[in-house]
Scaffold this active site. Structure first.
Site, short mmCIF file in Angstrom:
data_model
loop_
_atom_site.label_atom_id
_atom_site.label_comp_id
_atom_site.label_asym_id
_atom_site.label_seq_id
_atom_site.Cartn_x
_atom_site.Cartn_y
_atom_site.Cartn_z
N LYS A 200 0.84 -1.20 0.00
CA LYS A 200 0.00 0.00 0.00
C LYS A 200 0.88 1.26 0.00
O LYS A 200 0.69 2.17 -0.79
CB LYS A 200 -0.92 -0.02 1.22
CG LYS A 200 -1.86 1.14 1.29
CD LYS A 200 -2.82 1.01 2.45
CE LYS A 200 -3.59 2.33 2.63
NZ LYS A 200 -4.48 2.32 3.77
N GLU A 206 10.59 -4.72 4.29
CA GLU A 206 10.63 -6.14 3.88
C GLU A 206 10.30 -6.27 2.40
O GLU A 206 11.01 -6.93 1.63
CB GLU A 206 9.60 -6.97 4.68
CG GLU A 206 9.92 -7.17 6.14
CD GLU A 206 9.29 -6.11 7.04
OE1 GLU A 206 9.00 -4.99 6.53
OE2 GLU A 206 9.13 -6.39 8.23
N GLY A 259 -4.86 -1.76 5.00
CA GLY A 259 -4.04 -2.88 4.52
C GLY A 259 -4.67 -4.24 4.80
O GLY A 259 -4.77 -5.10 3.93
N ARG A 260 -5.13 -4.45 6.04
CA ARG A 260 -5.67 -5.77 6.39
C ARG A 260 -7.09 -5.98 5.91
O ARG A 260 -7.70 -7.02 6.18
CB ARG A 260 -5.54 -6.00 7.91
CG ARG A 260 -6.19 -4.93 8.76
CD ARG A 260 -5.75 -5.04 10.22
NE ARG A 260 -6.25 -3.93 11.03
CZ ARG A 260 -5.65 -2.76 11.16
NH1 ARG A 260 -4.52 -2.52 10.53
NH2 ARG A 260 -6.17 -1.81 11.92
N GLU A 345 -4.35 -6.72 14.99
CA GLU A 345 -3.86 -5.40 14.56
C GLU A 345 -5.01 -4.38 14.65
O GLU A 345 -4.79 -3.20 14.85
CB GLU A 345 -3.28 -5.47 13.14
CG GLU A 345 -2.36 -4.30 12.82
CD GLU A 345 -1.61 -4.44 11.50
OE1 GLU A 345 -2.22 -4.20 10.45
OE2 GLU A 345 -0.41 -4.77 11.51
N HIS A 376 -4.05 -33.41 17.74
CA HIS A 376 -2.88 -34.21 18.13
C HIS A 376 -1.74 -33.33 18.62
O HIS A 376 -0.59 -33.75 18.63
CB HIS A 376 -2.45 -35.08 16.95
CG HIS A 376 -3.55 -36.02 16.54
ND1 HIS A 376 -3.70 -37.27 17.09
CD2 HIS A 376 -4.59 -35.84 15.69
CE1 HIS A 376 -4.78 -37.84 16.57
NE2 HIS A 376 -5.34 -37.00 15.73
N LYS A 505 9.57 -0.85 14.00
CA LYS A 505 10.12 -0.54 12.66
C LYS A 505 11.20 0.53 12.78
O LYS A 505 12.27 0.43 12.17
CB LYS A 505 9.01 0.01 11.75
CG LYS A 505 7.99 -1.00 11.27
CD LYS A 505 7.07 -0.32 10.26
CE LYS A 505 5.83 -1.12 9.99
NZ LYS A 505 4.84 -0.45 9.17
O1 F6P Z 1 2.76 -4.13 9.85
C1 F6P Z 1 2.06 -2.95 9.66
C2 F6P Z 1 1.51 -2.79 8.30
O2 F6P Z 1 1.37 -1.42 8.12
C3 F6P Z 1 0.19 -3.52 8.07
O3 F6P Z 1 -0.89 -2.82 8.57
C4 F6P Z 1 0.20 -3.64 6.58
O4 F6P Z 1 -0.75 -4.57 6.12
C5 F6P Z 1 1.62 -4.07 6.35
O5 F6P Z 1 2.38 -3.29 7.27
C6 F6P Z 1 2.15 -3.89 4.96
O6 F6P Z 1 2.08 -2.54 4.56
P1 F6P Z 1 2.24 -2.14 3.04
O7 F6P Z 1 1.12 -2.75 2.28
O8 F6P Z 1 2.20 -0.64 3.03
O9 F6P Z 1 3.56 -2.67 2.56
#
Ligand code: F6P
Length: 539
Positions: A200, A206, A259-260, A345, A376, A505
């Site tokens: 987003k 990452e 995002g979620r 979250e 199990h 972060k």
């Molecule tokens: O971990 C926090 C967060 O902002 C989530 O809410 C989001 O889904 C994720 O990082 C990834 O964010 P982006 O889509 O901006 O890479």
């Protein structure tokens, strides 16, 4: 409001001696009275300690928090995500194109529809082979690079809908750990792989790091033609352009999609590529039907509201701090992880919308694994441990494997057996009989009976659906989204921000130079000690 909480607590105290099994003996109608359904999705919450009085108090609590008008506010684009000053309109991504959704005086539906049609055009061309690789071949694989909401939804849904996946194979890379990207790319041919970068913000460390690794992998094989194998989904179109993604393969979405909550739009691109347009539309319709139900059904018949109220009862009134999500559906293996983000979250907050400290516990700890595997592993604790864990079972009436219907019968039997065992337990008396049958006598029999008895009276809910189809998956996910919203409204918190992920972060950014040899004597002793061990002469 305060009085309603006290009424609930008082009722719990007065009725705590009544077991769930007692409630069934008292009323033959209990299953009908404590279950509800919407378009084929059934929620059974009769195996909980809720009675009509408790349910009445809970509904009064929801009303006292203006839940019905809060639902309207969300659907009508009010800026309910106050700390980010945003509307919350992921529901528009699955709404009817012809019904306007107005935000700041403008109908957003034409843009939503245009993006969906572009996605469908792109996915269709990829699936049919009309959109070719740099070397004029057919794309066989798609790698989605994203994390959190830009990974969990499509990864969960592609696995859930495996019987409908008939397009290019989809793979998911999320972790900053180089092992993840490396293990996925190693199996693939860059000549026939499309890389979708999903973020987003297009800044997430990452994702941007993994994206660069994947681009280098493409460039090694394709040279300057590498961008032909790239697509992106993002709200930051300036950043996708800077990254070099051709605009015709960039699918944008607005900041009113959290995002979620983003699986329904461009973040769902891998799912659309995997299952095709008609199935993706059925997935959206399932969610839309749940939206409709949430907006219009009475609170007492409303699945997300009821599920939320059961959550409040267990968390705040009974004091159970966790809930286990137990899909008896192997293809929902990633659902617990998906719900961990959606729920924890969203509702893992300690500050109300007014900026004050909350007075009750908020979001519970959500965890789980598919049954029967969990049986199990950790069910021992569910049945005989000292913690009471409300369980949420999910089960389909039918599996996809017709030739293995006998296995599905066993799956259903196991699912129902678990909720029955949690509720009924095993009395000391029957435990004694079993101990006697095993040859234990006298004191040894008494000791053995203590081990063989189960306390029972442990609550569960069951979600049952005809089959795990795109439609029912859409319903289930939207149900959970609205359940999270319902609980958030009752606690008076903002379920749509996530400030709690920021600090870690920031610290990771400041720690990297130390990992790479720099010094900062102001860090705490443990951090410095660990750095020394990890980056020094060795552990
Ligand atoms: O971990 C926090 C967060 O902002 C989530 O809410 C989001 O889904 C994720 O990082 C990834 O964010 P982006 O889509 O901006 O890479």
């Amino acid at each position: 409001m305060h009085e309603l909480w006290s009424d609930l607590m008082a009722h719990r105290r007065q009725t705590s001696h009544v077991t769930i099994a007692n409630l069934f003996s008292e009323s033959e109608e209990r299953f009908n009275s404590f279950s509800a359904s919407s378009s084929g999705l059934l929620l059974d919450f009769s195996k909980t300690s809720l009675d009509q009085t408790a349910l009445g108090h809970l509904i009064a609590l929801a009303k006292s928090q203006d839940l019905p008008s809060k639902i309207d506010e969300m659907f009508s684009g009010a800026a309910i995500n106050a700390t980010e000053q945003r509307a919350v309109l992921h529901t528009a991504l699955r709404a009817d194109a012809g019904t306007p959704v107005v935000l700041d005086g403008q109908d957003i539906m034409p843009a939503v529809t245009e993006t969906l049609q572009r996605m469908e055009g792109f996915a269709g061309a990829l699936r049919s082979g009309d959109f070719k690789t740099a070397n004029n071949q057919v794309f066989t694989d798609v790698v989605n690079i994203g994390i959190g909401g830009s990974d969990l939804g499509p990864a969960m849904a592609v696995q859930a809908l495996a019987p409908y996946c008939n397009g290019p194979r989809c793979h998911f890379v999320s972790n900053i750990d180089g092992a993840h990207v490396s293990d996925i790319l190693r199996q693939l041919d860059p000549e026939t792989t499309l890389v979708v970068i999903a973020s987003k913000t297009f800044t997430t460390i990452e994702t941007m790091t993994n994206a660069k690794t994947a681009v280098a992998w493409l460039e090694k094989a394709l040279g300057e033609a590498a961008p032909l194998h790239l697509a992106a989904v993002s709200s930051a179109l300036d950043k996708t352009a800077q990254f070099g993604i051709p605009p015709e393969r960039v699918f944008g979405f607005a900041d009113w999609v959290g995002g979620r909550y983003s699986l329904w739009g461009p973040v769902g691109l891998p799912l659309l590529i995997a299952i095709g347009r008609d199935n993706f539309r059925a997935f959206l319709s399932g969610a839309q039907s749940m939206d409709q139900h949430f907006r219009t059904a009475d609170l007492a018949e409303n699945l997300p509201v009821l599920l939320g109220l059961v959550g409040i009862w267990h968390n705040n009134i009974c004091g159970y701090p966790t809930r286990a999500v137990l899909p008896y559906d192997q293809r929902l293996a990633r659902l617990p992880a998906y719900l961990q983000q959606l729920d924890m979250e969203s509702n893992g907050k300690r500050t109300t919308l007014e900026g004050t400290q909350v007075k009750q516990s908020t979001g519970p700890i959500v965890w789980g694994e598919p049954g029967t595997n969990g049986q199990h592993a950790f069910y021992q604790l569910l049945h005989q441990g000292t913690h009471v864990v409300p369980a949420e079972f999910l089960i389909a009436a039918q599996g996809h494997e017709e030739e293995l219907a006998h296995q599905h019968d066993l799956l259903i039997a196991n699912c129902l057996a678990q909720s029955e065992a949690l509720m009924l337990g095993r009395s000391l008396e029957s435990a004694r009989e079993i101990a006697a049958q095993r040859g234990f006598e006298g004191e040894a029999q008494e000791r053995m009976a203590a081990h063989l008895s189960f306390p029972g009276n442990r609550p569960s809910v069951t979600l049952a659906y005809p089959k795990l189809t795109p439609f029912s998956l859409g319903q289930i996910i939207a149900l959970y989204e609205h359940r999270v919203f319902t609980e958030g409204v009752i606690w008076g918190i903002n379920s749509f921000d996530q400030w709690g992920v920021e600090l870690g972060k920031e610290l990771a950014v400041s720690l990297l130079p130390l990992v790479q040899g720099g010094e900062d004597p102001n860090k705490d002793g443990s951090t410095l000690g660990l750095l020394d061990k990890l980056k020094g002469p060795g552990i």
